[in-house]
Design a protein around this motif. Structure first.
Motif, PDB file in Angstrom:
ATOM      1  N   ARG A 215      26.285 -15.250 -63.100  1.00  0.00           N
ATOM      2  CA  ARG A 215      26.925 -15.076 -64.400  1.00  0.00           C
ATOM      3  C   ARG A 215      26.649 -13.724 -65.020  1.00  0.00           C
ATOM      4  NH1 ARG A 215      25.613 -21.325 -65.492  1.00  0.00           N
ATOM      5  NH2 ARG A 215      27.517 -22.111 -64.532  1.00  0.00           N
ATOM      6  N   LYS A 216      25.858 -12.907 -64.363  1.00  0.00           N
ATOM      7  CA  LYS A 216      25.648 -11.540 -64.819  1.00  0.00           C
ATOM      8  C   LYS A 216      26.571 -10.561 -64.093  1.00  0.00           C
ATOM      9  CE  LYS A 216      20.881 -11.987 -66.470  1.00  0.00           C
ATOM     10  NZ  LYS A 216      20.907 -13.420 -66.639  1.00  0.00           N
ATOM     11  N   ASN A 217      27.384 -11.098 -63.170  1.00  0.00           N
ATOM     12  CA  ASN A 217      28.318 -10.249 -62.422  1.00  0.00           C
ATOM     13  C   ASN A 217      29.579 -11.054 -62.108  1.00  0.00           C
ATOM     14  OD1 ASN A 217      29.724  -8.561 -60.747  1.00  0.00           O
ATOM     15  ND2 ASN A 217      28.048  -8.194 -59.323  1.00  0.00           N
ATOM     16  N   PRO A 218      30.598 -10.977 -62.946  1.00  0.00           N
ATOM     17  CA  PRO A 218      31.801 -11.798 -62.753  1.00  0.00           C
ATOM     18  C   PRO A 218      32.526 -11.540 -61.438  1.00  0.00           C
ATOM     19  CG  PRO A 218      32.129 -10.155 -64.486  1.00  0.00           C
ATOM     20  CD  PRO A 218      30.683 -10.143 -64.156  1.00  0.00           C
ATOM     21  N   GLU A 219      32.322 -10.370 -60.833  1.00  0.00           N
ATOM     22  CA  GLU A 219      33.001 -10.087 -59.565  1.00  0.00           C
ATOM     23  C   GLU A 219      32.508 -11.008 -58.452  1.00  0.00           C
ATOM     24  OE1 GLU A 219      32.909  -5.984 -58.567  1.00  0.00           O
ATOM     25  OE2 GLU A 219      33.893  -5.328 -60.406  1.00  0.00           O
ATOM     26  N   LEU A 220      31.290 -11.524 -58.584  1.00  0.00           N
ATOM     27  CA  LEU A 220      30.778 -12.455 -57.574  1.00  0.00           C
ATOM     28  C   LEU A 220      31.588 -13.745 -57.565  1.00  0.00           C
ATOM     29  CD1 LEU A 220      26.924 -11.979 -58.071  1.00  0.00           C
ATOM     30  CD2 LEU A 220      28.342 -11.099 -56.205  1.00  0.00           C
ATOM     31  N   PHE A 221      32.067 -14.154 -58.732  1.00  0.00           N
ATOM     32  CA  PHE A 221      32.855 -15.371 -58.782  1.00  0.00           C
ATOM     33  C   PHE A 221      34.231 -15.160 -58.170  1.00  0.00           C
ATOM     34  CE2 PHE A 221      35.028 -18.925 -61.040  1.00  0.00           C
ATOM     35  CZ  PHE A 221      34.269 -19.925 -60.455  1.00  0.00           C
ATOM     36  N   ILE A 222      34.804 -13.995 -58.435  1.00  0.00           N
ATOM     37  CA  ILE A 222      36.081 -13.658 -57.801  1.00  0.00           C
ATOM     38  C   ILE A 222      35.929 -13.652 -56.279  1.00  0.00           C
ATOM     39  CG2 ILE A 222      37.764 -11.800 -57.477  1.00  0.00           C
ATOM     40  CD1 ILE A 222      38.115 -13.263 -60.095  1.00  0.00           C
ATOM     41  N   LYS A 223      34.805 -13.147 -55.804  1.00  0.00           N
ATOM     42  CA  LYS A 223      34.561 -13.118 -54.359  1.00  0.00           C
ATOM     43  C   LYS A 223      34.523 -14.530 -53.793  1.00  0.00           C
ATOM     44  CE  LYS A 223      31.384 -11.305 -50.861  1.00  0.00           C
ATOM     45  NZ  LYS A 223      30.127 -10.554 -50.609  1.00  0.00           N
ATOM     46  N   ALA A 224      33.890 -15.456 -54.504  1.00  0.00           N
ATOM     47  CA  ALA A 224      33.812 -16.841 -54.034  1.00  0.00           C
ATOM     48  C   ALA A 224      35.190 -17.486 -53.982  1.00  0.00           C
ATOM     49  CB  ALA A 224      32.880 -17.639 -54.928  1.00  0.00           C
ATOM     50  N   LEU A 225      36.014 -17.270 -55.009  1.00  0.00           N
ATOM     51  CA  LEU A 225      37.359 -17.851 -55.008  1.00  0.00           C
ATOM     52  C   LEU A 225      38.240 -17.199 -53.952  1.00  0.00           C
ATOM     53  CD1 LEU A 225      38.039 -18.299 -58.843  1.00  0.00           C
ATOM     54  CD2 LEU A 225      37.228 -19.981 -57.186  1.00  0.00           C
ATOM     55  N   SER A 226      38.001 -15.925 -53.676  1.00  0.00           N
ATOM     56  CA  SER A 226      38.728 -15.260 -52.579  1.00  0.00           C
ATOM     57  C   SER A 226      38.357 -15.894 -51.247  1.00  0.00           C
ATOM     58  CB  SER A 226      38.408 -13.766 -52.572  1.00  0.00           C
ATOM     59  OG  SER A 226      38.850 -13.139 -53.758  1.00  0.00           O
ATOM     60  N   GLU A 227      37.089 -16.225 -51.089  1.00  0.00           N
ATOM     61  CA  GLU A 227      36.637 -16.916 -49.872  1.00  0.00           C
ATOM     62  C   GLU A 227      37.314 -18.286 -49.754  1.00  0.00           C
ATOM     63  OE1 GLU A 227      34.638 -16.288 -47.348  1.00  0.00           O
ATOM     64  OE2 GLU A 227      33.630 -14.420 -47.871  1.00  0.00           O
ATOM     65  N   LEU A 228      37.449 -18.976 -50.886  1.00  0.00           N
ATOM     66  CA  LEU A 228      38.132 -20.265 -50.882  1.00  0.00           C
ATOM     67  C   LEU A 228      39.548 -20.124 -50.344  1.00  0.00           C
ATOM     68  CD1 LEU A 228      38.508 -23.281 -52.009  1.00  0.00           C
ATOM     69  CD2 LEU A 228      39.366 -22.166 -54.065  1.00  0.00           C
ATOM     70  N   ILE A 229      40.276 -19.138 -50.852  1.00  0.00           N
ATOM     71  CA  ILE A 229      41.671 -18.948 -50.447  1.00  0.00           C
ATOM     72  C   ILE A 229      41.758 -18.501 -48.993  1.00  0.00           C
ATOM     73  CG2 ILE A 229      43.704 -17.503 -50.853  1.00  0.00           C
ATOM     74  CD1 ILE A 229      42.925 -17.575 -53.859  1.00  0.00           C
ATOM     75  N   GLU A 230      40.906 -17.558 -48.600  1.00  0.00           N
ATOM     76  CA  GLU A 230      40.913 -17.092 -47.209  1.00  0.00           C
ATOM     77  C   GLU A 230      40.581 -18.228 -46.253  1.00  0.00           C
ATOM     78  OE1 GLU A 230      38.287 -13.764 -46.923  1.00  0.00           O
ATOM     79  OE2 GLU A 230      39.348 -12.629 -48.482  1.00  0.00           O
ATOM     80  N   GLY A 231      39.615 -19.066 -46.637  1.00  0.00           N
ATOM     81  CA  GLY A 231      39.267 -20.204 -45.786  1.00  0.00           C
ATOM     82  C   GLY A 231      40.413 -21.182 -45.646  1.00  0.00           C
ATOM     83  N   ALA A 232      41.138 -21.427 -46.751  1.00  0.00           N
ATOM     84  CA  ALA A 232      42.286 -22.330 -46.704  1.00  0.00           C
ATOM     85  C   ALA A 232      43.403 -21.745 -45.842  1.00  0.00           C
ATOM     86  CB  ALA A 232      42.781 -22.605 -48.117  1.00  0.00           C
ATOM     87  N   GLU A 233      43.595 -20.437 -45.924  1.00  0.00           N
ATOM     88  CA  GLU A 233      44.623 -19.789 -45.102  1.00  0.00           C
ATOM     89  C   GLU A 233      44.267 -19.865 -43.625  1.00  0.00           C
ATOM     90  OE1 GLU A 233      44.678 -15.980 -46.967  1.00  0.00           O
ATOM     91  OE2 GLU A 233      46.342 -16.494 -48.324  1.00  0.00           O
ATOM     92  N   LYS A 234      42.998 -19.665 -43.294  1.00  0.00           N
ATOM     93  CA  LYS A 234      42.571 -19.731 -41.894  1.00  0.00           C
ATOM     94  C   LYS A 234      42.799 -21.123 -41.309  1.00  0.00           C
ATOM     95  CE  LYS A 234      39.060 -16.096 -42.107  1.00  0.00           C
ATOM     96  NZ  LYS A 234      37.592 -15.812 -42.090  1.00  0.00           N
ATOM     97  N   LYS A 235      42.633 -22.150 -42.144  1.00  0.00           N
ATOM     98  CA  LYS A 235      42.829 -23.521 -41.679  1.00  0.00           C
ATOM     99  C   LYS A 235      44.266 -23.990 -41.861  1.00  0.00           C
ATOM    100  CE  LYS A 235      38.069 -25.135 -42.346  1.00  0.00           C
ATOM    101  NZ  LYS A 235      37.875 -25.585 -40.972  1.00  0.00           N
ATOM    102  N   ASN A 236      45.136 -23.076 -42.305  1.00  0.00           N
ATOM    103  CA  ASN A 236      46.562 -23.373 -42.497  1.00  0.00           C
ATOM    104  C   ASN A 236      46.796 -24.508 -43.495  1.00  0.00           C
ATOM    105  OD1 ASN A 236      47.517 -21.409 -40.603  1.00  0.00           O
ATOM    106  ND2 ASN A 236      46.900 -22.800 -38.948  1.00  0.00           N
ATOM    107  N   ILE A 237      45.991 -24.557 -44.555  1.00  0.00           N
ATOM    108  CA  ILE A 237      46.174 -25.591 -45.570  1.00  0.00           C
ATOM    109  C   ILE A 237      46.461 -24.985 -46.945  1.00  0.00           C
ATOM    110  CG2 ILE A 237      44.755 -27.302 -44.371  1.00  0.00           C
ATOM    111  CD1 ILE A 237      42.479 -26.615 -46.303  1.00  0.00           C
ATOM    112  N   PHE A 238      46.580 -23.653 -47.038  1.00  0.00           N
ATOM    113  CA  PHE A 238      46.790 -23.041 -48.349  1.00  0.00           C
ATOM    114  C   PHE A 238      48.128 -23.476 -48.952  1.00  0.00           C
ATOM    115  CE2 PHE A 238      48.476 -19.633 -51.077  1.00  0.00           C
ATOM    116  CZ  PHE A 238      47.473 -19.595 -52.036  1.00  0.00           C
TER     117      PHE A 238
END
Length: 534
Positions: A215-238
């Motif tokens: 919570r002292k670095n909001p870009e870390l949260f964006i990175k986590a949500l980007s990982e969520l989307i990339e992971g969903a795309e890799k599994k073809n479920i996005f």
């Protein structure tokens, strides 16, 4: 594999809390478990504490690795696990002594079993019991509801290991790793259950925790949500879950943005707004049609609570007319000769709402193509008549101004009040038509009970509340006749109770966190359905 639970506890510089955690697992009244301590490169005495426990009990296993983060430490534990099921426990938390017994009763019918949570502060002082997970079970929540609510924590549950391995679930090496993994878990585990008991104790607000750092670095949260989307795309479920992932991202950003602002007083909020908006614009081209509308709330605290769960950057928006009824807007106001503001008003927010009435802000702020959320709870409030003006006798009004002149109080049950409201409604209807405004009615009523999910008590004035709700139904029915095109949202009456620990008061006009979530969830579903039809 054998039926039992492999507890996985990642360990990183938690010497102050580790014994409390491990002892809660060791003292289970059902012995069908093992404990895997994964030391993720600790530099304090955590390693020594782990080894002391290993020397005492043969079912405790200890592995070490260089510091890689919570996600890889959890994955290492999954690799080491020998039982059919496994469970993550954070090293600064603990579990109740019948966790194993309670959870294993459910695993024959479910592949992923949750329990409810007790929250304590850093010094183990009780804060609250949270029943969100069992509530989701009660409403037979689908993936959209689970993603919309945004409760992705990986602790406090038991996973079927075979399914985890079949779906090749990976936890990425990022802070907020649970958010990054959530959709993959929900896609894999189709049979989800809950014990409806609080078996996991979560320690909030620990200084130096991963959440504290994130919570002292909001870009870390964006990175986590980007990982969520990339992971969903890799599994073809996005594409399959695009609406669900969009709802989850907005909800998570909304939750974390509030906490980030509170943690970083000097943070440039405009930079943060742009960071979050750019992320959503890149991944979800239509997100603004659902979550960034020109949304306006009119009515009681309840409708404003729903508004708060739908607006992403709500701290920048003041399109709320709380403690304000249609009478205040269209038949209200007050001449300067009849009032003065009280000195040293404590509640500035309430005063700002009264100022909206006096300044007639509605007509400057609410224009073409707005979407209005409205409830009618305030229509069961007494009315003040002063000269040719009418005002709802709200707490905000009474706290903020003194009134002068010939004042008449019109009781909430008086037919004259209903006639004044009908006149205001006619003017409102014309304004809505002229400005092509969409109406969403949050059909909320007074609660008869207060307490929590486990224990509820009746309010003492139950007959008065029943009479008010009967009157309220009269207002809603008349509103429906005049706005047949309006969208109506209601919830299961099971959730009509006031949270007894509610921060703004345990009164019948207030409900509870899950009730507000259900209202907001349904509004979001309606808006998505509308957007898909366009």
């Amino acid at each position: 594999m054998e039926k039992g639970i492999s507890f996985i506890v990642p360990v990183y510089n938690v010497e102050k809390y580790l014994n409390r955690c491990v002892s809660s697992i060791v003292n289970q009244n059902d012995r069908r478990f093992e404990l895997i301590l994964v030391n993720d490169g600790s530099t304090d005495k955590s390693s020594d504490i782990c080894k002391e426990w290993v020397d005492k009990y043969p079912f405790i296993h200890y592995v070490e690795q260089e510091n890689k983060g919570l996600g890889p430490a959890r994955m290492r534990g999954v690799e080491e696990a020998v039982f059919d099921y496994f469970s993550f426990v954070d090293a600064d938390d603990w579990i109740e002594n019948n966790f194993v017994q309670s959870m294993l009763k459910k695993v024959d019918n479910y592949d992923l079993v949750y329990c409810d949570t007790t929250y304590v502060d850093e010094n183990e002082k009780f804060i609250k019991n949270a029943y969100f997970r069992s509530n989701l079970q009660y409403v037979k929540a689908d993936i959209f509801k689970r993603m919309m609510y945004g409760y992705p924590n990986m602790w406090g549950c038991v996973y079927n290991k075979t399914i985890w391995e079949e779906y090749n679930i990976e936890i990425p090496p990022v802070i907020y790793e649970d958010s990054a993994t959530y959709i993959n878990i929900l896609d894999a585990y189709k049979r989800i259950g809950c014990t409806s008991e609080t078996k996991y104790v979560y320690r909030m607000g620990r200084t130096g925790s991963l959440m504290d750092k994130g919570r002292k670095n909001p870009e870390l949260f964006i990175k986590a949500l980007s990982e969520l989307i990339e992971g969903a795309e890799k599994k073809n479920i996005f594409n399959k879950y695009k609406n669900e992932i969009e709802a989850f991202c907005v909800r998570q950003l909304e939750n974390e943005w509030e906490k980030i602002i509170n943690n970083i007083s000097a943070y440039n909020t405009e930079d943060g707004n742009k960071l979050f908006s750019d992320f959503l614009d890149f991944h979800f081209s239509n997100w603004r049609k659902t979550y960034d509308l020109n949304l306006v709330a009119i009515g009681s605290y309840n409708v404003c609570a729903v508004y708060n769960r739908l607006k992403l950057f709500r701290h920048l928006q003041m399109y709320k007319y709380q403690f304000i009824s249609l009478i205040d807007i269209f038949n209200g106001g007050v001449g300067t000769e009849h009032f003065c503001y009280r000195e040293n008003v404590c509640n500035k927010y309430r005063k700002s709402m009264v100022e909206k009435i006096i300044n007639k802000s509605f007509f400057q702020e609410v224009g073409k193509n707005s979407v209005i959320l409205i409830d009618l709870l305030l229509e069961c409030t007494d009315l003040i008549r002063i000269g040719s003006y009418y005002l709802t006798k709200s707490d905000a009004l009474l706290d903020s101004i003194d009134l002068y002149g010939n004042i008449e109080i019109i009781p909430w049950w008086d037919d004259r009040r209903f006639m004044v409201w009908k006149n205001a409604l006619d003017k409102f209807a014309q304004y809505v038509r002229d400005n092509k405004i969409e109406i969403i009615v949050i059909e909320s009523y007074y609660a008869y009970e207060y307490g929590n999910e486990e224990d509820r008590k009746k309010y003492n004035n139950i007959e008065t509340l029943k009479n008010k709700n009967t009157q309220l139904k009269k207002y809603y029915d008349y509103f429906k006749k005049n706005f047949p095109e309006a969208i109506w949202v209601s919830i299961d009456k099971h959730f009509y109770y006031t949270d007894e620990r509610f921060s703004f008061g345990c009164i019948p006009a207030h409900l509870n966190e899950f009730a507000y979530y259900l209202f907001a969830n349904r509004v979001a579903e309606v808006m998505i359905e509308r957007n898909n039809e366009e």
